[in-house]
Design an enzyme around this catalytic site. Structure first.
Site, PDB file in Angstrom:
ATOM      1  N   ASP A   1       0.818  -1.211   0.000  1.00  0.00           N
ATOM      2  CA  ASP A   1       0.000   0.000   0.000  1.00  0.00           C
ATOM      3  C   ASP A   1       0.854   1.264   0.000  1.00  0.00           C
ATOM      4  O   ASP A   1       0.462   2.293   0.560  1.00  0.00           O
ATOM      5  CB  ASP A   1      -0.974   0.019   1.199  1.00  0.00           C
ATOM      6  CG  ASP A   1      -1.806  -1.246   1.267  1.00  0.00           C
ATOM      7  OD1 ASP A   1      -2.423  -1.578   0.252  1.00  0.00           O
ATOM      8  OD2 ASP A   1      -1.799  -1.912   2.310  1.00  0.00           O
TER       9      ASP A   1
ATOM     10  N   HIS B   1      -4.747  -1.415  -7.428  1.00  0.00           N
ATOM     11  CA  HIS B   1      -4.836   0.020  -7.296  1.00  0.00           C
ATOM     12  C   HIS B   1      -5.919   0.556  -8.216  1.00  0.00           C
ATOM     13  O   HIS B   1      -6.322  -0.100  -9.166  1.00  0.00           O
ATOM     14  CB  HIS B   1      -3.500   0.698  -7.585  1.00  0.00           C
ATOM     15  CG  HIS B   1      -2.691   0.019  -8.622  1.00  0.00           C
ATOM     16  ND1 HIS B   1      -1.534  -0.654  -8.334  1.00  0.00           N
ATOM     17  CD2 HIS B   1      -2.908  -0.110  -9.931  1.00  0.00           C
ATOM     18  CE1 HIS B   1      -1.065  -1.177  -9.435  1.00  0.00           C
ATOM     19  NE2 HIS B   1      -1.873  -0.864 -10.415  1.00  0.00           N
TER      20      HIS B   1
HETATM   21  P1  IMP Z   1      -2.424 -12.885   1.175  1.00  0.00           P
HETATM   22  O1  IMP Z   1      -1.469 -12.334   0.188  1.00  0.00           O
HETATM   23  O2  IMP Z   1      -3.861 -12.600   0.834  1.00  0.00           O
HETATM   24  O3  IMP Z   1      -2.196 -14.339   1.464  1.00  0.00           O
HETATM   25  O4  IMP Z   1      -2.183 -12.120   2.575  1.00  0.00           O
HETATM   26  C1  IMP Z   1      -1.005 -12.325   3.331  1.00  0.00           C
HETATM   27  C2  IMP Z   1      -0.600 -11.057   4.057  1.00  0.00           C
HETATM   28  O5  IMP Z   1      -0.157 -10.102   3.123  1.00  0.00           O
HETATM   29  C3  IMP Z   1      -1.721 -10.375   4.832  1.00  0.00           C
HETATM   30  O6  IMP Z   1      -1.179  -9.755   5.972  1.00  0.00           O
HETATM   31  C4  IMP Z   1      -2.221  -9.319   3.869  1.00  0.00           C
HETATM   32  O7  IMP Z   1      -2.854  -8.264   4.539  1.00  0.00           O
HETATM   33  C5  IMP Z   1      -0.918  -8.896   3.249  1.00  0.00           C
HETATM   34  N1  IMP Z   1      -1.053  -8.339   1.905  1.00  0.00           N
HETATM   35  C6  IMP Z   1      -1.176  -9.022   0.754  1.00  0.00           C
HETATM   36  N2  IMP Z   1      -1.216  -8.183  -0.275  1.00  0.00           N
HETATM   37  C7  IMP Z   1      -1.086  -6.941   0.211  1.00  0.00           C
HETATM   38  C8  IMP Z   1      -1.007  -5.641  -0.380  1.00  0.00           C
HETATM   39  O8  IMP Z   1      -1.042  -5.460  -1.605  1.00  0.00           O
HETATM   40  N3  IMP Z   1      -0.902  -4.607   0.484  1.00  0.00           N
HETATM   41  C9  IMP Z   1      -0.807  -4.762   1.834  1.00  0.00           C
HETATM   42  N4  IMP Z   1      -0.848  -5.950   2.414  1.00  0.00           N
HETATM   43  C10 IMP Z   1      -0.995  -7.037   1.621  1.00  0.00           C
END
Ligand code: IMP
Length: 539
Positions: free
Chosen positions: A22, A50
């Protein structure tokens, strides 16, 4: 600044998030995508994303590369990406008004894995199973899909081109998932029971997000097979050998822009494991996720938010305020312009700032920076800029330059703090080696930050379009970041629009790319010998 450091003249430029995601990578990618012929994604899936504003209309991209908004640009989804096809089709469909031939500009690697609704359901089940120890995933099925890739029962885009075999393996995969995760278990929560039922019946209409009733999905396996038969027909011309495509385009002299998803501290190897995503988000993954050798990459730009945010769980050394707003926070005098804004995502009235008022900094970052999840409205955890963390991220990625985003959010804070080094709670007199980031969460929890205090600025900077226009203290903040990191700052963002991002010129960086440090700054405490072995884990 040499324009290859800004990415503008690069042949092969990579944009990566340098913190926990982010950071606002989209804006720079959007700017640079106007000047390239190929834009590619190499990792992640619909967990990234985004919003882009094109011709006055908003487009939310989760899977499509940003080059889709340049009608002259080809777009590639590389082998390292995991793709939920219904989401991809929706994004392509939404672009129809902008470009009726959008589909023809998107190419997908035969080796990219397909993320099915079952992976999303399993993500939800696994998260619920962990209860308070959950990762806090996006529930987009990312982990289960990469797991399928690793245990080798995944299906790839190339399989769609051999549909009979695809159908057989899809049925097998679903039966396997049902056997593994479908039956109710003793301590299941109501949400888990609902997800398991959805998996057993393969009714995925509301399965992805049972609380919000996300639309889409199918009612049974037959519908799923039929849906994928259709996807295979539509996408057939776009499924390509991506290694050949990218290498042919490079030899044609095409300029290539590569956009990373997620960010360095979410990298499955280098991030804050296990609170990470399931792909490699750092520069090495560009090579493995696209099939290009390291020597092909000529510019790597790290995107750094002017403060730090994090979603999901796990330690956060500079954290000031969390999602539930239960931390003590840091009080600071607000000296900026009077302003009032709607609090988004939760209903506790407007958020107002008045000169002279004491503000809770973490809360201010949440409100002024709109640090809320776009779909959930959940507050992001916010804290001071952590340069010890960025230094680590820069070491892993070899950033050629830095893009600082959201500098405007700090406007009005009388004083700003920046973490410049880590120390250990029990050995506070010893700095941990520069660039070292604890691999174990217990060690990360032990970290105390050494802060440097900088003077803030009171002027609204959101209309600045050149580094020269920034107030002196905002310039100093930027200069100090590049001095501490030893990496030039190539772009600065001061607001949400494309126009609010400007390249930084020779005013602060010499034409040869070296940094012209201000004489007011003491020499960097971050430059210094790095112990080759790193500190002992018991420090
Ligand atoms: P996943 O990628 O959905 O498996 O999430 C794993 C971790 O990565 C979690 O803590 C999510 O909140 C974080 N996460 C995944 N993609 C993003 C992103 O684009 N921005 C911020 N956090 C992310």
């Amino acid at each position: 600044m040499a324009s290859s450091a800004t990415g503008e003249d690069s042949k092969f430029c990579v944009i990566l998030g340098a913190q926990w995601g982010d950071e606002g990578k989209g804006k720079l990618v959007d700017i640079l995508a106007q000047k390239v012929q190929l834009c590619a994604r190499f990792n992640g899936g619909a967990n990234a994303g985004h919003t882009l504003v094109v011709e006055g209309k908003k487009y939310a991209f989760h899977l499509l590369p940003c080059g889709m908004i340049n009608k002259a640009c080809k777009n590639l989804i590389g082998n390292g990406v995991v793709v939920h096809i219904p989401t991809l089709m929706k994004e392509i469909q939404e672009l129809k008004d902008f470009d009726a031939r959008a589909l023809e500009r998107i190419f997908i690697s035969t080796r990219a894995h397909i993320l099915f609704d079952s992976h999303q359901i399993i993500d939800g089940i696994l998260e619920a199973e962990q209860g308070t120890n959950s990762i806090g995933t996006t529930k987009r099925g990312i982990g289960p899909c990469y797991s399928a890739k690793a245990i080798r029962n995944g299906l790839r885009f190339g399989d769609l081109l051999h549909f009979e075999e695809f159908e057989r393996r899809l049925r097998e995969l679903i039966a396997w998932s049902q056997k593994r995760f479908g039956d109710p278990r003793e301590r299941d929560t109501p949400a888990q029971l609902q997800l398991r039922k959805a998996l057993r019946e393969y009714n995925t209409k509301y399965a992805f997000d049972p609380e919000n009733g996300q639309k889409g999905g199918v009612e049974n396996i037959e519908e799923e097979v039929a849906r994928y038969r259709q996807f295979a027909q539509i996408l057939r011309p776009q499924i390509v050998d991506s290694v050949t495509l990218i290498h042919e385009d490079i030899s044609r002299g095409y300029k290539v822009l590569v956009e990373g998803a997620n960010a360095a501290l979410l990298d499955i190897d280098f991030g804050t494991y296990p609170f990470v995503t399931s792909s490699n988000t750092t520069v090495g993954s560009v090579c493995t996720g696209l099939g290009v050798p390291p020597k092909q990459i000529d510019t790597v730009i790290g995107v750094v938010k002017a403060y730090t945010t994090r979603v999901g769980h796990g330690p956060f050394p500079t954290e000031l305020q969390n999602e539930a707003q239960t931390l003590e926070d840091h009080l600071e005098t607000y000296v900026g312009p009077e302003q009032s804004m709607e609090r988004k995502g939760h209903a506790s009235g407007p958020y107002s700032l008045k000169p002279g008022q004491q503000v809770r900094v973490g809360e201010m970052l949440q409100e002024v920076g709109h640090e809320y999840g776009t779909t959930t409205g959940r507050r992001r955890r916010c804290g001071w800029l952590d340069l010890a963390l960025v230094k680590y991220s820069a070491m892993v990625n070899g950033f050629d330059s830095i893009n600082i985003t959201k500098l405007d959010v700090l406007t009005g804070l009388k004083q700003l703090r920046v973490a410049i080094a880590y120390r250990n709670k029990r050995m506070t007199e010893v700095r941990l080696p520069c660039g070292y980031f604890p691999s174990h969460l217990e060690d990360l929890k032990e970290v105390v930050c050494e802060y440097e205090t900088l003077e803030g600025w009171s002027e609204d900077i959101s209309t600045c379009s050149h580094f020269k226009e920034l107030p002196l203290n905002a310039k100093k903040y930027v200069l100090r970041i590049q001095e501490l990191l030893g990496i030039p700052v190539s772009w600065v963002g001061v607001g949400p629009d494309r126009e609010s991002m400007f390249p930084v010129d020779e005013a602060i960086v010499r034409p040869d790319g070296s940094i012209s440090a201000s004489p007011n700054f003491p020499s960097s405490p971050m430059r210094g010998a790095m112990s080759p072995r790193g500190p002992s884990p018991t420090m």
